[in-house]
Design a protein around this motif. Structure first.
Motif, mmCIF file in Angstrom:
data_model
loop_
_atom_site.group_PDB
_atom_site.id
_atom_site.type_symbol
_atom_site.label_atom_id
_atom_site.label_comp_id
_atom_site.label_asym_id
_atom_site.label_seq_id
_atom_site.Cartn_x
_atom_site.Cartn_y
_atom_site.Cartn_z
ATOM 1 N N ARG A 185 13.779 26.883 77.884
ATOM 2 C CA ARG A 185 14.380 28.181 77.252
ATOM 3 C C ARG A 185 13.993 29.598 78.594
ATOM 4 N N LEU A 186 12.721 29.162 78.800
ATOM 5 C CA LEU A 186 12.161 30.130 79.797
ATOM 6 C C LEU A 186 11.285 29.448 80.891
ATOM 7 N N PRO A 187 11.622 30.002 82.262
ATOM 8 C CA PRO A 187 10.744 29.405 82.935
ATOM 9 C C PRO A 187 9.254 29.845 83.105
ATOM 10 N N ARG A 188 8.582 28.949 83.609
ATOM 11 C CA ARG A 188 7.233 28.794 83.569
ATOM 12 C C ARG A 188 6.495 29.932 84.637
ATOM 13 N N ALA A 189 5.489 30.501 84.276
ATOM 14 C CA ALA A 189 5.131 31.640 85.282
ATOM 15 C C ALA A 189 3.722 31.174 85.962
ATOM 16 N N THR A 190 3.583 31.479 87.129
ATOM 17 C CA THR A 190 2.274 31.486 87.555
ATOM 18 C C THR A 190 1.633 32.888 87.638
ATOM 19 N N TYR A 191 2.440 33.802 87.789
ATOM 20 C CA TYR A 191 1.651 35.167 87.584
ATOM 21 C C TYR A 191 1.265 35.377 86.391
ATOM 22 N N GLN A 192 -0.102 35.904 86.266
ATOM 23 C CA GLN A 192 -0.559 35.986 85.266
ATOM 24 C C GLN A 192 -0.630 37.534 84.655
ATOM 25 N N TYR A 193 -0.295 37.790 83.515
ATOM 26 C CA TYR A 193 -0.114 39.110 82.889
ATOM 27 C C TYR A 193 -1.373 39.635 82.681
ATOM 28 N N THR A 194 -1.588 40.897 82.767
ATOM 29 C CA THR A 194 -2.757 41.672 82.326
ATOM 30 C C THR A 194 -2.477 42.076 80.949
ATOM 31 N N PRO A 195 -3.288 41.771 79.984
ATOM 32 C CA PRO A 195 -2.714 42.505 78.731
ATOM 33 C C PRO A 195 -2.592 43.906 78.436
ATOM 34 N N LEU A 196 -1.640 44.153 77.732
ATOM 35 C CA LEU A 196 -1.340 45.574 77.604
ATOM 36 C C LEU A 196 -2.488 46.290 76.374
ATOM 37 N N LYS A 242 2.249 37.144 93.356
ATOM 38 C CA LYS A 242 2.143 35.834 92.450
ATOM 39 C C LYS A 242 3.421 35.363 92.282
ATOM 40 N N GLU A 243 3.526 34.181 92.148
ATOM 41 C CA GLU A 243 5.136 33.476 91.754
ATOM 42 C C GLU A 243 5.390 33.689 90.364
ATOM 43 N N LEU A 244 6.723 34.103 90.237
ATOM 44 C CA LEU A 244 7.282 34.266 88.644
ATOM 45 C C LEU A 244 8.741 33.799 88.616
ATOM 46 N N GLU A 245 8.865 32.564 88.019
ATOM 47 C CA GLU A 245 10.274 32.040 87.852
ATOM 48 C C GLU A 245 11.063 32.975 86.979
ATOM 49 N N ILE A 246 12.347 33.343 87.535
ATOM 50 C CA ILE A 246 13.115 34.071 86.456
ATOM 51 C C ILE A 246 14.447 33.345 86.258
ATOM 52 N N MET A 247 15.434 33.948 85.447
ATOM 53 C CA MET A 247 16.802 33.276 85.495
ATOM 54 C C MET A 247 17.546 33.849 86.564
ATOM 55 N N PRO A 248 18.639 32.831 87.118
ATOM 56 C CA PRO A 248 19.490 33.133 88.257
ATOM 57 C C PRO A 248 20.227 34.508 87.958
ATOM 58 N N ILE A 303 12.520 45.770 82.531
ATOM 59 C CA ILE A 303 13.241 44.444 82.504
ATOM 60 C C ILE A 303 12.509 43.749 81.709
ATOM 61 N N ASP A 304 13.205 43.341 80.288
ATOM 62 C CA ASP A 304 12.548 42.859 79.541
ATOM 63 C C ASP A 304 11.754 41.453 79.907
ATOM 64 N N GLN A 344 6.621 36.689 78.008
ATOM 65 C CA GLN A 344 7.545 36.088 77.204
ATOM 66 C C GLN A 344 6.840 34.984 76.628
ATOM 67 N N TYR A 345 5.642 34.741 76.916
ATOM 68 C CA TYR A 345 4.924 33.642 76.399
ATOM 69 C C TYR A 345 3.765 34.277 75.295
ATOM 70 N N ASP A 346 3.787 35.522 75.480
ATOM 71 C CA ASP A 346 2.485 36.153 74.426
ATOM 72 C C ASP A 346 3.633 36.529 73.181
ATOM 73 N N PHE A 347 3.542 36.080 72.116
ATOM 74 C CA PHE A 347 4.568 36.135 71.025
ATOM 75 C C PHE A 347 4.034 37.537 70.366
ATOM 76 N N VAL A 348 2.709 37.715 70.370
ATOM 77 C CA VAL A 348 2.235 39.225 69.845
ATOM 78 C C VAL A 348 2.760 40.203 70.591
ATOM 79 N N GLU A 349 2.582 40.042 71.817
ATOM 80 C CA GLU A 349 2.917 41.409 72.710
ATOM 81 C C GLU A 349 4.455 41.346 72.614
ATOM 82 N N ARG A 350 5.142 40.391 72.560
ATOM 83 C CA ARG A 350 6.762 40.244 72.477
ATOM 84 C C ARG A 350 6.955 41.088 71.178
ATOM 85 N N ARG A 351 6.281 40.779 70.012
ATOM 86 C CA ARG A 351 6.673 41.499 68.957
ATOM 87 C C ARG A 351 6.431 43.001 69.136
ATOM 88 N N GLU A 352 5.295 43.485 69.606
ATOM 89 C CA GLU A 352 4.799 44.716 69.885
ATOM 90 C C GLU A 352 5.938 45.532 70.773
#
Length: 197
Positions: A14-25, A86-92, A113-114, A120-128
């Motif tokens: 469903r979503l590409p895998r990220a190597t970029y590591q998000y800093t928590p909000l 850092k690399e982040l895979e996105i949709m075409p 851009i959402d 997208q891998y942090d479900f708590v962040e997504r909900r917030e």
């Protein structure tokens, strides 16, 4: 353990895998994206910076409305962009927008851009973040709607009719139903089987 592994594998389609590591909000923060200018030719990698801002103290920014690619087969290759180096895979479809937007240089405003600004891998962040979307969309300077690459016949017809409808609505000459009839007819001429809901 096998069940958990299978779920992670399914999610990767469903979503590409990220190597970029998000800093928590922090509470009440969102990320904005600054798209860096092209270096080299138009095919050079997309690069951007992400930074945190308070939802209550937002600068002028743009938000993107677009269609997420929905290929769940896992066969679609995911282009790579660079976020803070850092690399982040996105949709075409999103990569196509970023290339066009970078090329147009029509705005230096940061973007929300959402798929990039929300982990997208942090479900708590997504909900917030979803809970703040109404505020995000009411504070923006401009909403950018991406229909796709403009050499697509259906997109050209849709864009033409949207422009005509906007003009007609300003002059109160045409109803929405009349516009929908024309749009349906125009799209069917290209072989695209569009039906008004």
């Amino acid at each position: 353990a096998a069940k958990a592994f299978r779920r992670r594998e399914d999610d990767s389609h469903r979503l590409p895998r990220a190597t970029y590591q998000y800093t928590p909000l922090k509470e009440g923060e969102v990320r904005l994206m600054h798209l860096l200018p092209v270096t080299g030719d138009d095919q050079s990698p997309i690069s951007c910076r992400l930074y945190h801002v308070s939802i209550d103290n937002m600068p002028l920014y743009e938000a993107l409305s677009y269609s997420w690619d929905t290929d769940l087969s896992g066969q679609t290759s995911h282009p790579t962009i660079y976020v803070d180096g850092k690399e982040l895979e996105i949709m075409p479809n999103l990569e196509a927008f970023l290339r066009q937007h970078r090329h147009d240089h029509d705005s230096d405003l940061p973007l929300w851009i959402d798929a990039i600004c929300v982990n997208q891998y942090d479900f708590v962040e997504r909900r917030e973040q979803v809970a703040m979307m109404c505020k995000l969309y009411t504070q923006l300077a401009r909403l950018v709607v991406w229909l796709g690459i403009d050499d697509d016949a259906e997109i050209k017809i849709a864009t033409k009719f949207i422009k005509q409808n906007t003009s007609a609505q300003r002059k109160s000459q045409e109803s929405i139903s009349k516009f929908q009839e024309k749009l349906t007819s125009g799209l069917r001429e290209t072989g695209f089987n569009y039906t008004v809901p």
